[in-house]
Design an enzyme around this catalytic site. Structure first.
Site, PDB file in Angstrom:
ATOM      1  N   TRP A  57       0.863  -1.362   0.016  1.00 50.65           N
ATOM      2  CA  TRP A  57       0.058  -0.018   0.038  1.00 50.65           C
ATOM      3  C   TRP A  57       1.033   1.255  -0.016  1.00 50.65           C
ATOM      4  CZ3 TRP A  57      -0.315  -3.826   3.639  1.00 50.65           C
ATOM      5  CH2 TRP A  57       0.341  -3.648   4.886  1.00 50.65           C
ATOM      6  N   ARG A  58       2.067   0.853   0.182  1.00 50.00           N
ATOM      7  CA  ARG A  58       3.046   2.251   0.173  1.00 50.00           C
ATOM      8  C   ARG A  58       3.410   2.344  -1.549  1.00 50.00           C
ATOM      9  NH1 ARG A  58       6.967   1.689   5.419  1.00 50.00           N
ATOM     10  NH2 ARG A  58       5.285   2.734   6.875  1.00 50.00           N
ATOM     11  N   GLU A  70      -5.631   1.160   5.889  1.00 52.06           N
ATOM     12  CA  GLU A  70      -5.680   1.960   7.315  1.00 52.06           C
ATOM     13  C   GLU A  70      -6.385   1.107   8.203  1.00 52.06           C
ATOM     14  OE1 GLU A  70      -3.678   3.980   8.491  1.00 52.06           O
ATOM     15  OE2 GLU A  70      -2.545   4.030   6.671  1.00 52.06           O
ATOM     16  N   LEU A 115      -9.046 -10.726  10.728  1.00 52.02           N
ATOM     17  CA  LEU A 115      -8.816  -9.458  10.837  1.00 52.02           C
ATOM     18  C   LEU A 115      -9.554  -8.730  11.936  1.00 52.02           C
ATOM     19  CD1 LEU A 115      -9.169  -8.448   6.928  1.00 52.02           C
ATOM     20  CD2 LEU A 115      -7.131  -8.307   8.396  1.00 52.02           C
ATOM     21  N   GLY A 116     -10.070  -9.307  12.872  1.00 57.41           N
ATOM     22  CA  GLY A 116     -10.282  -8.806  14.226  1.00 57.41           C
ATOM     23  C   GLY A 116     -11.878  -8.167  13.930  1.00 57.41           C
ATOM     24  N   TYR A 117     -12.155  -7.200  14.663  1.00 56.88           N
ATOM     25  CA  TYR A 117     -13.279  -6.454  14.755  1.00 56.88           C
ATOM     26  C   TYR A 117     -14.000  -6.554  13.695  1.00 56.88           C
ATOM     27  CZ  TYR A 117     -10.900  -4.221  18.900  1.00 56.88           C
ATOM     28  OH  TYR A 117     -10.036  -4.156  19.887  1.00 56.88           O
ATOM     29  N   TYR A 155      -7.597   9.950  13.017  1.00 60.30           N
ATOM     30  CA  TYR A 155      -6.208   9.329  12.536  1.00 60.30           C
ATOM     31  C   TYR A 155      -6.447   8.984  11.242  1.00 60.30           C
ATOM     32  CZ  TYR A 155      -3.036   5.790  11.258  1.00 60.30           C
ATOM     33  OH  TYR A 155      -2.085   5.149  10.360  1.00 60.30           O
ATOM     34  N   ASP A 173      -1.068   8.655  16.329  1.00 62.57           N
ATOM     35  CA  ASP A 173      -1.455   7.170  16.831  1.00 62.57           C
ATOM     36  C   ASP A 173      -0.523   6.950  17.767  1.00 62.57           C
ATOM     37  OD1 ASP A 173       1.001   7.027  15.598  1.00 62.57           O
ATOM     38  OD2 ASP A 173       0.407   5.029  14.424  1.00 62.57           O
ATOM     39  N   CYS A 221      11.425   2.633  17.401  1.00 67.37           N
ATOM     40  CA  CYS A 221      11.140   2.934  18.715  1.00 67.37           C
ATOM     41  C   CYS A 221       9.595   2.363  19.097  1.00 67.37           C
ATOM     42  CB  CYS A 221      10.791   4.467  18.592  1.00 67.37           C
ATOM     43  SG  CYS A 221      10.715   5.430  20.209  1.00 67.37           S
ATOM     44  N   CYS A 227      17.204   1.487  19.049  1.00 70.66           N
ATOM     45  CA  CYS A 227      17.775   2.764  18.486  1.00 70.66           C
ATOM     46  C   CYS A 227      19.114   2.480  17.778  1.00 70.66           C
ATOM     47  CB  CYS A 227      18.346   3.744  19.768  1.00 70.66           C
ATOM     48  SG  CYS A 227      16.908   3.678  21.182  1.00 70.66           S
TER      49      CYS A 227
END
Length: 330
Positions: A57-58, A70, A115-117, A155, A173, A221, A227
């Site tokens: 999707w990028r 998203e 995919l959940g919910y 978001y 987010d 992060c 790091c």
DNA sequence: TTCCCGTATT
DNA sequence: AATACGGGAA
């Protein structure tokens, strides 16, 4: 829309000197001294440019495809989203195609791909319909318009506006919050996060910027920081890197999933996806082995779940030979 | 066991 | 402001 224009209150953190979240003298004070803001921005964008993960999707700027990615990403780890996303946009390539689909097919797809919910499958289907009916088939392009779509909050509106149209505000987010909290000591307060994030984002670069800052939160992060391993571009400014304190903002803890009503709702939807229609007593044993019609987890209990699922618009409860039966809503 | 996590609803 | 919402993975 995010509440970006509210500037009234109160959080002051001048003590450490590296964030001035709400200075009385200058409400739009940057999170860093001016000369460092440019360097911070360039460091992150440069790091993203040379090292980001290559999700499918990028490689698109189609707002429908972005929206699907998203919504999926809100609830599922990105690694697992890839396959589901490809299958979804393959099966329903446009908002118009999705709008024409049966809701039950979309919900079943969601469940089949873990995919959940499943409410979000319903929202996505509904949003596709809104694009046809309320936007005349033209996908909305601004955060404000995108926010009118079902299931699209601040978001997602900014994410889609950014990635499809390079037209968003800074996304906030949990990744972004964690990064800002650690690096610049931004206090754990949503309004402050929004303002700092917005000030940090270079004008008219929402596409690369929002991708980059979330990539930073996801790769370098995360809860366990990496790091040096990931070559974090902000080490030279980062308060956490300097002090070794990688505390992150609190995330609300969840009730256990095992045995929860959510688990059984999920099983009901999954099971109904495999059958045209089932009576309550046919359904019961398929979602829990200890189902007994008159037992503690019997008809009464199951009808309660079905009634909630019906209220959610996912299930229809019908009468068949004086008996209740359930099916996925089309 | 704990983690992940934005939106809608109340 | 609090709560419901899925289910795989770490």
């Amino acid at each position: 829309m995010t509440d970006g224009d509210e500037r009234s209150s109160s959080t002051h953190r001048t003590a450490s000197g590296d964030v001035d979240a709400d200075a009385p003298a200058d409400d739009d004070a940057p999170a860093l001294p001016d000369e460092d803001v440019d360097a911070v921005r360039e460091a992150l964008v440069g790091w993203y440019g040379e090292s980001h993960r290559d999700f499918p999707w990028r490689r698109t700027d189609d707002p429908y495809e972005i929206l699907v990615s998203e919504v999926m990403s809100q609830q599922t780890q990105l690694g697992r989203v890839v396959e589901a996303w490809e299958a979804f946009v393959d099966r329903w390539p446009t908002a118009a195609a999705l709008a024409s689909a049966d809701r039950s097919d979309v919900v079943s797809f969601w469940t089949d791909h873990s995919l959940g919910y499943n409410n979000r499958a319903k929202y996505l289907h509904e949003a596709a319909g809104q694009v046809q009916t309320e936007f005349d088939g033209e996908f909305p392009e601004t955060p404000a318009e995108l926010s009118e779509l079902m299931g699209v909050g601040p978001y997602t509106a900014n994410a889609v506006a950014s990635f499809a149209f390079n037209n968003g505000d800074a996304v906030v987010d949990t990744n972004v919050k964690r990064v800002l909290y650690r690096a610049f000591d931004v206090p754990d307060d949503d309004r402050t996060f929004e303002r700092v994030a917005s000030n940090l984002m270079p004008d008219d670069e929402s596409r690369v910027w929002n991708n980059a800052i979330m990539e930073l939160g996801g790769v370098a992060c995360g809860k366990t920081p990496r790091c040096d391993e990931e070559g974090c571009p902000w080490r030279r400014w980062c308060r956490a890197y300097e002090t070794g304190d990688f505390t992150a903002p609190d995330v609300p803890t969840q009730p256990t999933f095992e045995g929860s009503r959510r688990q059984f709702r999920g099983r009901i939807v999954r099971t109904l996806g495999e059958y045209d229609e089932l009576t309550v007593d046919e359904l019961g044993p398929r979602i829990r082995v200890d189902y007994a019609p008159d037992g503690e987890h019997g008809r009464e209990w199951l009808r309660g779940l079905l009634s909630d699922l019906a209220d959610d618009g996912l299930v229809d409860v019908v009468e068949r030979d004086g008996e209740s039966a359930a099916r996925l809503r089309r």
